[in-house]
Design a protein around this motif. Structure first.
Motif, PDB file in Angstrom:
ATOM      1  N   LYS A 260       0.546  27.758 -60.033  1.00 17.31           N
ATOM      2  CA  LYS A 260       1.072  28.294 -61.434  1.00 17.31           C
ATOM      3  C   LYS A 260       2.250  27.174 -61.617  1.00 17.31           C
ATOM      4  N   ALA A 261       3.109  27.082 -61.029  1.00 19.52           N
ATOM      5  CA  ALA A 261       4.136  26.018 -61.253  1.00 19.52           C
ATOM      6  C   ALA A 261       3.846  24.758 -61.498  1.00 19.52           C
ATOM      7  N   ASN A 262       2.565  24.252 -60.591  1.00 23.42           N
ATOM      8  CA  ASN A 262       2.206  22.837 -60.831  1.00 23.42           C
ATOM      9  C   ASN A 262       1.591  22.773 -62.159  1.00 23.42           C
ATOM     10  N   SER A 263       0.850  23.624 -62.732  1.00 23.21           N
ATOM     11  CA  SER A 263       0.040  23.653 -63.755  1.00 23.21           C
ATOM     12  C   SER A 263       0.465  23.937 -65.097  1.00 23.21           C
ATOM     13  N   THR A 264       1.897  24.354 -64.861  1.00 20.60           N
ATOM     14  CA  THR A 264       2.613  24.513 -66.296  1.00 20.60           C
ATOM     15  C   THR A 264       3.277  23.210 -66.664  1.00 20.60           C
ATOM     16  N   PRO A 265       2.714  22.989 -68.218  1.00 21.26           N
ATOM     17  CA  PRO A 265       3.162  21.838 -68.727  1.00 21.26           C
ATOM     18  C   PRO A 265       4.567  21.767 -68.865  1.00 21.26           C
ATOM     19  N   LYS A 266       5.235  20.743 -68.928  1.00 14.45           N
ATOM     20  CA  LYS A 266       6.775  20.526 -69.270  1.00 14.45           C
ATOM     21  C   LYS A 266       7.279  20.937 -70.608  1.00 14.45           C
ATOM     22  N   SER A 267       6.079  21.142 -71.686  1.00 17.77           N
ATOM     23  CA  SER A 267       6.683  21.553 -72.677  1.00 17.77           C
ATOM     24  C   SER A 267       6.979  22.980 -72.890  1.00 17.77           C
ATOM     25  N   ALA A 268       6.513  23.726 -71.670  1.00 14.49           N
ATOM     26  CA  ALA A 268       6.792  24.972 -71.539  1.00 14.49           C
ATOM     27  C   ALA A 268       8.024  25.420 -70.890  1.00 14.49           C
ATOM     28  N   LEU A 269       8.621  24.188 -70.140  1.00 16.75           N
ATOM     29  CA  LEU A 269      10.037  24.535 -69.451  1.00 16.75           C
ATOM     30  C   LEU A 269      10.964  25.367 -70.433  1.00 16.75           C
ATOM     31  N   LYS A 270      11.868  26.207 -69.867  1.00 14.48           N
ATOM     32  CA  LYS A 270      12.757  27.042 -70.420  1.00 14.48           C
ATOM     33  C   LYS A 270      14.028  27.533 -69.522  1.00 14.48           C
ATOM     34  N   ALA A 271      14.826  27.974 -70.197  1.00 12.64           N
ATOM     35  CA  ALA A 271      16.059  28.306 -69.701  1.00 12.64           C
ATOM     36  C   ALA A 271      15.641  29.508 -68.545  1.00 12.64           C
ATOM     37  N   GLY A 272      16.410  29.186 -67.401  1.00 13.07           N
ATOM     38  CA  GLY A 272      16.197  30.133 -66.013  1.00 13.07           C
ATOM     39  C   GLY A 272      15.323  29.612 -65.165  1.00 13.07           C
ATOM     40  N   MET A 273      14.330  28.525 -65.607  1.00 13.48           N
ATOM     41  CA  MET A 273      13.236  28.069 -64.536  1.00 13.48           C
ATOM     42  C   MET A 273      13.943  27.261 -63.690  1.00 13.48           C
ATOM     43  N   THR A 274      13.262  26.962 -62.173  1.00  8.26           N
ATOM     44  CA  THR A 274      13.800  26.269 -61.599  1.00  8.26           C
ATOM     45  C   THR A 274      13.309  24.866 -61.338  1.00  8.26           C
ATOM     46  N   VAL A 275      13.929  23.663 -61.365  1.00  8.81           N
ATOM     47  CA  VAL A 275      13.250  22.185 -61.491  1.00  8.81           C
ATOM     48  C   VAL A 275      14.115  21.365 -60.206  1.00  8.81           C
ATOM     49  N   SER A 305      16.502  21.299 -75.009  1.00 10.61           N
ATOM     50  CA  SER A 305      16.707  20.768 -76.317  1.00 10.61           C
ATOM     51  C   SER A 305      15.859  19.629 -76.499  1.00 10.61           C
ATOM     52  N   GLY A 306      14.350  19.859 -77.369  1.00 11.12           N
ATOM     53  CA  GLY A 306      13.475  18.712 -77.220  1.00 11.12           C
ATOM     54  C   GLY A 306      12.886  18.441 -75.832  1.00 11.12           C
ATOM     55  N   ASN A 307      13.011  17.151 -75.576  1.00  5.13           N
ATOM     56  CA  ASN A 307      12.422  16.621 -74.585  1.00  5.13           C
ATOM     57  C   ASN A 307      13.432  16.533 -73.256  1.00  5.13           C
ATOM     58  N   ARG A 308      14.583  17.433 -73.435  1.00  4.25           N
ATOM     59  CA  ARG A 308      15.917  17.339 -72.513  1.00  4.25           C
ATOM     60  C   ARG A 308      16.104  18.700 -72.070  1.00  4.25           C
ATOM     61  N   VAL A 309      16.623  18.721 -70.787  1.00  2.00           N
ATOM     62  CA  VAL A 309      17.030  20.212 -70.113  1.00  2.00           C
ATOM     63  C   VAL A 309      18.277  19.945 -69.849  1.00  2.00           C
ATOM     64  N   LEU A 310      19.281  21.027 -69.764  1.00  4.65           N
ATOM     65  CA  LEU A 310      20.479  21.040 -69.434  1.00  4.65           C
ATOM     66  C   LEU A 310      20.651  21.800 -68.034  1.00  4.65           C
ATOM     67  N   LEU A 311      20.912  21.199 -66.941  1.00  2.00           N
ATOM     68  CA  LEU A 311      20.950  21.531 -65.662  1.00  2.00           C
ATOM     69  C   LEU A 311      22.300  22.258 -65.251  1.00  2.00           C
ATOM     70  N   SER A 312      22.003  23.335 -64.876  1.00  3.68           N
ATOM     71  CA  SER A 312      23.412  24.220 -64.349  1.00  3.68           C
ATOM     72  C   SER A 312      23.831  23.554 -63.031  1.00  3.68           C
ATOM     73  N   GLY A 313      25.124  23.874 -63.021  1.00  8.72           N
ATOM     74  CA  GLY A 313      25.841  23.024 -61.791  1.00  8.72           C
ATOM     75  C   GLY A 313      26.210  21.715 -62.109  1.00  8.72           C
ATOM     76  N   VAL A 314      25.548  20.951 -62.437  1.00  9.02           N
ATOM     77  CA  VAL A 314      26.019  19.647 -63.096  1.00  9.02           C
ATOM     78  C   VAL A 314      26.345  19.593 -64.206  1.00  9.02           C
ATOM     79  N   MET A 315      25.763  20.419 -65.138  1.00  5.95           N
ATOM     80  CA  MET A 315      26.030  20.472 -66.664  1.00  5.95           C
ATOM     81  C   MET A 315      25.593  19.182 -67.250  1.00  5.95           C
ATOM     82  N   SER A 316      24.609  18.484 -66.816  1.00  8.35           N
ATOM     83  CA  SER A 316      24.092  17.480 -67.420  1.00  8.35           C
ATOM     84  C   SER A 316      22.854  17.424 -67.972  1.00  8.35           C
TER      85      SER A 316
END
Length: 415
Positions: A260-275, A305-316
Motif C-alpha cells: 500500500k505504501a509502495n503504491s501511494t503516489p508522492k502527490s499524496a504525501l502528508k504530515a505524519g507519514m514516515t519516509v 508544501s508543493g513538491n517539498r516535505v519538511l522532515l521532523s528531527g532535522v527540520m529541513s
C-alpha cells in the motif's frame, strides 16, 4: 546480530583464499546485496547502499529457553516491501543441543513470520552450543526441517570456525545443500562490496555476510551468491516513475502494508507519514548539499508544501523526489499519553502484574507493589493500556502503567 562471528575473520591472514569461481554460483551481474536488521536498525530499518535488493529482519529469538520478540519486525518487513526490497526473516537460535527448546522456539516464531511463503527463514546459531556436537547438529536439523515443513526456505547462519568446533556440518550440508549464510569479516572499516579475494572457503555457502560496517558503522551487509534471496518472490518490475515493486508469492499483513505504501503516489504525501531519504539524494530542496548522515534514514513528515516535505528531527525541506514512503498510516495523537516519556521511573500505587508481553493474555512472571519502582526504557499503547517495557534479570518484561482514558496505575518520574 553478531557476537562470536565478529571474531572470525578480523585479520585477513586468518581467512582462506577464494577457492572457487564465483561464476560457479551466480554471475557477478546477478549477485545481490542487502543488510540484515534487528531492533537496533529501528522500526523501518536502514540500508548500506542504493543497490540493496533484499533485507533479512529478525522476528525474535530464544536464549536457552528465554524468548524475545522483536517489536520492530513487522514494520521492518513492511518498509522493505514498500522500498521494493525482497524481505526475509531470521531467528536468534540459542537452543544449544536441545530439540525441546528448538521445538518451543519454532512453535513460537514460525506463526509470526510476515515474509512470504518460500522466503528465507534463517536460524542464527552462533552462541550457546552444548558440549555435544551431535546434539547441536540434531537441534539445527530439527529447526531447518520445521522451517521447510512450514513452507519456507531454511537457511543456517553461523561462522566457519564455530560450526567446525560445535557441529558436524557435513550432516547439515548433506541434508540442506547450499543453505549456509556464512559470517566472515576479513576487512575492517566501511565496506560496500564483498572482497571476494578473502572469501572464507566452505562448502554450501549461499550468502556471505562480509562486513558489520556496511556503508555505515554497525550495519551488517551480505551478498547473495546463489539467488536464494529470490525465493518467495515472482520477480519485480519498475513503474513509469522508476519505483521498484517486488511481487511476493503470498501475502501477509506486513506485506499488504508495504504494498500500500509502495503504491501511494508522492502527490499524496502528508504530515505524519514516515519516509526514508534516498541514498541518491544530493541537495535539500533549498539548494544546500545534503549531509550523508541524513541519507538512508527515516523521518516523519512535519509539513508539506508543493513538491517539498519538511522532515521532523532535522527540520529541513527535502524534495518529494528524494524521499520514499514507508508508512501510510499517520500517528494518532492521544492527549493523555503526553505525560509518558520513553524513559522514566514508574511507581505503582498498588500491585500490578509483570508479564512477558504487552497484553493480559501474556504469562505473569511476578508482581510489583506499592513502594517499588520500575526503570522503564520504552512505552507502548496496546489493548487499551499504556505498557512500560523494562529490563529484568530474565530479560524484557512489561507492566501496565495506565488505562486508555482511565485511572492511572501509578506515578511517573520522567527523565
Amino acid at each position: 546480530m553478531k557476537t562470536v562471528s565478529k571474531l572470525l575473520t578480523v585479520l585477513a591472514g586468518a581467512v582462506m583464499a577464494l577457492s572457487f569461481s564465483v561464476g560457479t554460483y551466480v554471475s557477478a551481474s546477478t549477485q545481490s546485496y542487502g543488510p540484515d536488521w534487528s531492533k537496533y536498525q529501528g522500526s523501518y530499518g536502514k540500508y548500506g547502499t542504493s543497490k540493496d535488493q533484499f533485507v533479512i529482519a529478525q522476528v525474535g529469538g530464544t536464549y536457552g529457553g528465554y524468548y524475545v520478540d522483536q517489536p520492530t519486525y513487522r514494520t521492518q518487513v513492511a518498509s522493505a516491501i514498500a522500498a521494493g526490497k525482497r524481505a526475509h526473516t531470521y531467528i536468534w537460535y540459542q537452543v544449544g543441543g536441545s530439540t525441546s527448546l528448538a521445538n518451543a522456539a519454532l512453535s513460537r516464531f514460525l506463526p509470526r513470520v510476515q515474509t512470504p511463503k518460500g522466503s528465507i527463514v534463517a536460524l542464527d546459531y552462533e552462541a550457546g552450543a552444548s558440549s555435544s556436537k551431535q546434539a547441536n547438529t540434531n537441534a539445527i536439523l530439527y529447526g531447518m526441517n520445521r522451517i521447510k515443513a512450514a513452507g519456507y526456505t531454511p537457511v543456517l547462519y553461523s561462522g566457519k570456525y564455530y560450526l567446525a568446533e560445535h557441529t558436524y556440518y557435513n550432516q547439515i550440508n548433506s541434508a540442506y545443500p547450499t543453505s549456509l549464510w556464512l559470517a566472515g569479516y576479513p576487512m575492517r572499516g566501511i565496506q560496500t562490496l564483498a572482497p571476494f579475494r578473502y572469501f572464507p572457503s566452505m562448502d554450501g555457502v549461499a550468502l556471505w555476510q562480509f562486513t558489520d560496517n556496511y556503508g555505515t558503522t554497525g550495519l551488517d551487509g551480505s551478498v547473495d551468491l546463489t539467488g536464494i534471496t529470490h525465493k518467495g518472490y515472482d520477480g519485480s518490475y519498475k513503474t513509469a516513475t522508476g519505483k521498484v515493486v517486488v511481487k511476493p508469492k503470498t501475502s501477509t499483513s506486513s506485506i499488504k502494508a508495504g504494498q500500500k505504501a509502495n503504491s501511494t503516489p508522492k502527490s499524496a504525501l502528508k504530515a505524519g507519514m514516515t519516509v526514508k531519504v534516498n541514498l541518491s539524494a544530493k541537495k535539500w530542496a533549498t539548494g544546500q548539499a545534503m549531509p550523508s548522515f541524513v541519507k538512508g534514514h527515516t523521518y516523519t513528515i512535519k509539513q508539506v508544501s508543493g513538491n517539498r516535505v519538511l522532515l521532523s528531527g532535522v527540520m529541513s525541506w527535502a524534495n518529494k523526489s528524494d524521499v520514499e514512503l514507508l508508512g501510510v498510516k499517520t500517528p494518532v495523537t492521544v492527549s493523555y499519553v503526553t505525560n509518558y516519556a520513553q524513559r522514566g521511573v514508574f511507581k505503582p500505587r498498588y500491585t500490578v502484574n509483570v508479564r512477558t508481553g504487552m497484553g493480559t493474555n501474556y504469562r505473569i512472571t511476578g508482581h510489583i507493589g506499592y513502594g517499588a519502582q520500575v526503570l522503564y526504557v520504552h512505552v507502548y499503547i496496546k489493548g487499551g493500556l499504556v505498557w512500560a517495557q523494562y529490563h529484568s534479570y530474565s530479560g524484557l518484561r512489561y507492566v501496565a502503567m495506565g488505562k486508555m482514558g482511565g485511572q492511572s496505575y501509578g506515578t511517573r518520574t520522567v527523565y
